[in-house]
Design an enzyme around this catalytic site. Structure first.
Site, mmCIF file in Angstrom:
data_model
loop_
_atom_site.group_PDB
_atom_site.id
_atom_site.type_symbol
_atom_site.label_atom_id
_atom_site.label_comp_id
_atom_site.label_asym_id
_atom_site.label_seq_id
_atom_site.Cartn_x
_atom_site.Cartn_y
_atom_site.Cartn_z
ATOM 1 N N HIS A 9 58.831 70.806 1.616
ATOM 2 C CA HIS A 9 58.062 71.207 2.792
ATOM 3 C C HIS A 9 57.217 70.074 3.359
ATOM 4 O O HIS A 9 56.919 70.064 4.551
ATOM 5 C CB HIS A 9 57.167 72.404 2.466
ATOM 6 C CG HIS A 9 57.917 73.688 2.384
ATOM 7 N ND1 HIS A 9 58.523 74.106 1.226
ATOM 8 C CD2 HIS A 9 58.191 74.622 3.311
ATOM 9 C CE1 HIS A 9 59.129 75.263 1.457
ATOM 10 N NE2 HIS A 9 58.950 75.599 2.713
ATOM 11 N N GLY A 10 56.810 69.160 2.523
ATOM 12 C CA GLY A 10 56.006 68.073 3.068
ATOM 13 C C GLY A 10 55.549 67.116 2.000
ATOM 14 O O GLY A 10 55.481 67.457 0.816
#
Lengths: 478, 305
Positions: free
Chosen positions: A326-327
């Protein structure tokens, strides 16, 4: 181009009409038109990054092509590694380069070794995490001989760049989507009408639910020091609803759009906030990513076949990798780890598959036990979302320490009654439609056309009245 | 396919018609029934932007009602005035803030720029088609979004059976911040802009409307710090005033001296400054300002030494 933008409202009908009236003569024509429309769609954001998609498409097409001809296992393996290295290399550079560099610098500094390096000003290409996983699945499936490689470059390019799901999924498996590009699509009225319903509901989720919740969640997270515990709890709940409305709304619009073009995409969300435990939640949340990690990471690692420690290790790996996907931030890693911790007791006690069906199936309301389970699962996810939403670990722990040090059983300072009523109505509609692929699917069963249209008009008016200002989709950042 | 296109088109059309019908009906209803009530004891109202909003603490001025609102252009104030006067026959005097930064082109932004999303949802039912068309032409997408917000606002008012604009029409806004020092000279770059013909035209409309109703109207300039005049020079403002508004008495309170500690910045009074100024202003009214034959001389004579 955003689904909730005026640009897309113009783009979609034009592409739809050209697709069915002009490009409809041949399969090649349909596929070629999809590629052109998809590149225009993506290039609207930044045409320079089209080269990245094109390169990724070329590499995986050629890898698949060579894999079909190559007999030697060593060479086949090498080809697979080319695909993995190119795809993850792009992802690693654009998404994780600065993160790793910063952490290396920090680690060396802690060890007392001065280490100097400059971070780069890198723009993350929209959708890179999605289409790299999609193309990767093609190479892996061809390598594993689960899928015949394609020699049709246009069909393959259409599969990689298919505009409805290009920038935020669902992450389609080649085994599901690619074969649909080998068969000429013909217009299906029932499918198209349901596609329109799903687009309408997705738009409602995004602009009415997500964007309005975002205003409160953003304010509460930004100024958490000034709010009491119950307001922070409300802020976390608003974010939970925001991210659901945002991402599942996008998925609904992507799936609905695909359907009007004659395609079937994977269901990406199956009413996750009605889950009775975390295992069920993860079977219902971002299904295309969860199953991707299950098939291409969890199972190759041994899945749940080994001993308890192996199961625990594998569970942690996939949740942490999923978080990291996701990041490039420790907050996502903690979010993943927290979900692994939630999941483990169910896995160890072999209760992770005890809630497979639809909650309260055949009944109007859930039992008290089910209601308690749903509330508990929602609370656990809200707690984890705090890490997901926070800017950094300091922000997350600050938010939580304030939350736990302040009395929670007081009235929240913010009481957006109207929004709470809208959210309650929204979840009521979702509850009624929870056995379907999307909440408005059951409208097809209503015989009265007037009633159906009345509901369409109501949803449309709600979008017009309550639609907050055009906001970006959260998952565009990933 | 043909059926799908027809049905989709019809569904969209019906939805748009229903939304349009709501838009017209709700605007019509609010335009007819909106209530702008002013206390019967108040015979004077003060209109304008943030300067009067923060300068006139009307709880200290028994005969006056402050209905000024920050960054409100005359374009919108005009519609407020047109609602307040017919519904409040006790109002005999209207003071309209008229200061150096209200004629410049930046005030166009207050009409169709970044302030439009806040103004249109409130004033939409009172705007005529020409005005709406002008706003649309100047800034189409924000205007459409502002209309969406306006429909939501109308819907909420109608659902709550609340067509009372009294608490929304503006009023005294207090601020406790204190300006501790003079503003750095580097920041005081004179503004060199064209005039906003539109804003000036609406000031004229406000004046004419008051005159038509037999209500006394005055242009007033509230006190600011001297730095304000370095940014918004006097010359052009005075020229415009003398050319276009020489038929209206101009009451200049800029000679009323306040300290830095009475302001939050060089142009907005804080609570302390507003209190001092409002008490003085109330005394001025009580002493017969509005009856004086030379009002400016009366003001100057009563300025604190």
């Amino acid at each position: 181009m955003l689904f909730n933008s005026l640009d897309f409202a113009v783009f979609l009908p034009i592409v739809f009409l050209l697709y069915w009236f002009l490009a409809n003569k041949t399969l090649k024509g349909q596929n070629f038109f999809i590629v052109v429309a998809s590149y225009v769609f993506y290039g609207w954001w930044d045409w320079k990054f089209l080269s990245l998609i094109l390169f990724s498409t070329l590499v995986d097409y050629l890898v698949g092509y060579r894999l079909a001809k190559e007999k030697k296992q060593e060479s086949r393996k090498m080809l697979l590694w080319v695909s993995i290295l190119v795809n993850l290399g792009f992802l690693g550079f654009f998404k994780y380069y600065n993160f790793f560099l910063d952490n290396f610098i920090d680690a060396f500094t802690i060890l007392g070794i001065p280490f100097q390096a400059n971070t780069l000003n890198i723009i993350l290409p929209v959708g890179i995490s999605f289409y790299t996983f999609q193309t990767l699945s093609y190479s892996i499936d061809v390598y594993k001989r689960r899928l015949e490689p394609t020699y049709d470059f246009i069909a393959f390019a259409a599969f990689v760049s298919f505009f409805p799901q290009l920038v935020a999924g669902p992450i389609e498996r080649a085994t599901n989507l690619l074969p649909q590009f080998f068969k000429k699509r013909s217009f299906d009225y029932v499918k198209a009408v349901d596609g329109m319903r799903q687009i309408l509901w997705g738009l409602f989720k995004k602009v009415v639910i997500a964007d309005n919740c975002a205003e409160y969640a953003n304010e509460i997270f930004a100024n958490y020091q000034e709010h009491n515990g119950s307001t922070l709890a409300l802020g976390a709940a608003f974010f939970a609803i925001q991210i659901y409305g945002d991402f599942s709304g996008y998925s609904d619009m992507a799936i609905g759009t695909s359907r009007i073009f004659g395609f079937n995409l994977t269901q990406n969300f199956a009413f996750p906030y009605f889950s009775r435990d975390i295992a069920e939640f993860w079977r219902r949340w971002h299904i295309s990513l969860s199953t991707w990690f299950r098939d291409y990471l969890y199972i190759p690692l041994g899945g749940s076949k080994g001993g308890t420690w192996m199961k625990i290790r594998n569970t942690f790996i996939i949740f942490i990798v999923s978080g990291f996907w996701h990041g490039a931030n420790w907050t996502f890693i903690i979010w993943g780890a927290l979900n692994a911790i939630y999941f483990l007791p169910l896995l160890v006690t072999k209760r992770n598959r005890s809630n497979l069906g639809v909650v309260a199936e055949g009944r109007l309301l859930p039992s008290l036990k089910e209601l308690f389970q749903i509330a508990l699962t929602f609370s656990l996810t809200c707690f984890a979302w705090v890490f997901f939403r926070a800017e950094n670990l300091h922000h997350a722990f600050g938010f939580l320490s304030r939350f736990f040090s302040d009395p929670i059983f007081v009235m929240p300072e913010k009481r957006p009654v109207q929004l709470l009523i809208i959210i309650a109505l929204f979840f009521s509609v979702e509850w009624i439609g929870r056995s379907n692929k999307h909440a408005l699917e059951s409208l097809a069963k209503i015989n009265s056309k007037k009633m159906r249209w009345f509901i369409y008009v109501l949803v449309f008016m709600a979008i017009v009245f309550y639609g907050a200002r055009e906001q970006k989709f959260i998952y565009f950042n990933f | 396919m043909k059926n799908f296109l027809v049905q989709t088109f019809l569904a969209l059309l019906v939805s748009l018609l229903a939304t349009g019908a709501f838009y017209f009906l709700s605007n019509y209803l609010i335009e007819k029934r909106a209530r702008f009530a002013v206390d019967k004891a108040k015979s004077l109202i003060i209109l304008g932007h943030s300067h009067p909003e923060m300068a006139y603490n009307d709880s200290l001025i028994p005969s006056a009602k402050n209905v000024a609102s920050a960054a409100e252009a005359y374009f919108y104030s005009y519609h407020k005035l047109k609602k307040i006067l017919p519904q409040n026959s006790q109002i005999k005097t209207v003071l309209i803030e008229c200061t150096n930064n209200q004629f410049i082109a930046s005030t166009n932004d207050w009409i169709w720029g970044d302030k439009m999303p806040f103004r249109v949802p409130k004033y939409n039912p009172f705007l005529d088609w020409e005005e709406k068309s002008m706003l649309f032409q100047k800034n189409p997408i924000p205007f459409i979004n502002a209309n969406r917000s306006s429909m939501k606002a109308n819907f909420e008012r109608i659902i709550a059976l609340n067509l009372d604009y009294t608490s929304d029409m503006g009023g005294y806004g207090s601020n406790n911040h204190v300006l501790t020092d003079s503003v750095s000279g580097d920041l005081l770059v004179p503004v060199d802009e064209e005039r906003s013909e539109l804003n000036m035209r609406y000031l004229r409309k406000m004046i004419d409307y008051c005159k038509k109703r037999g209500v006394e109207v005055y242009l007033v300039r509230s006190p600011t710090l001297g730095e304000y005049y370095k940014i918004y020079p006097n010359q052009d403002f005075q020229d415009a005033l003398n050319t276009y508004f020489n038929d209206v008495p101009f009451l200049d309170f800029s000679g009323y001296k306040l300290h830095y500690s009475d302001f939050i910045d060089y142009e907005h009074m804080n609570r302390k400054g507003a209190r001092r100024y409002s008490l003085w202003f109330n005394n001025l009214l009580a002493s017969g300002l509005l009856q004086a034959s030379n009002k400016q001389a009366f003001i100057n004579k009563n300025l604190p030494s």
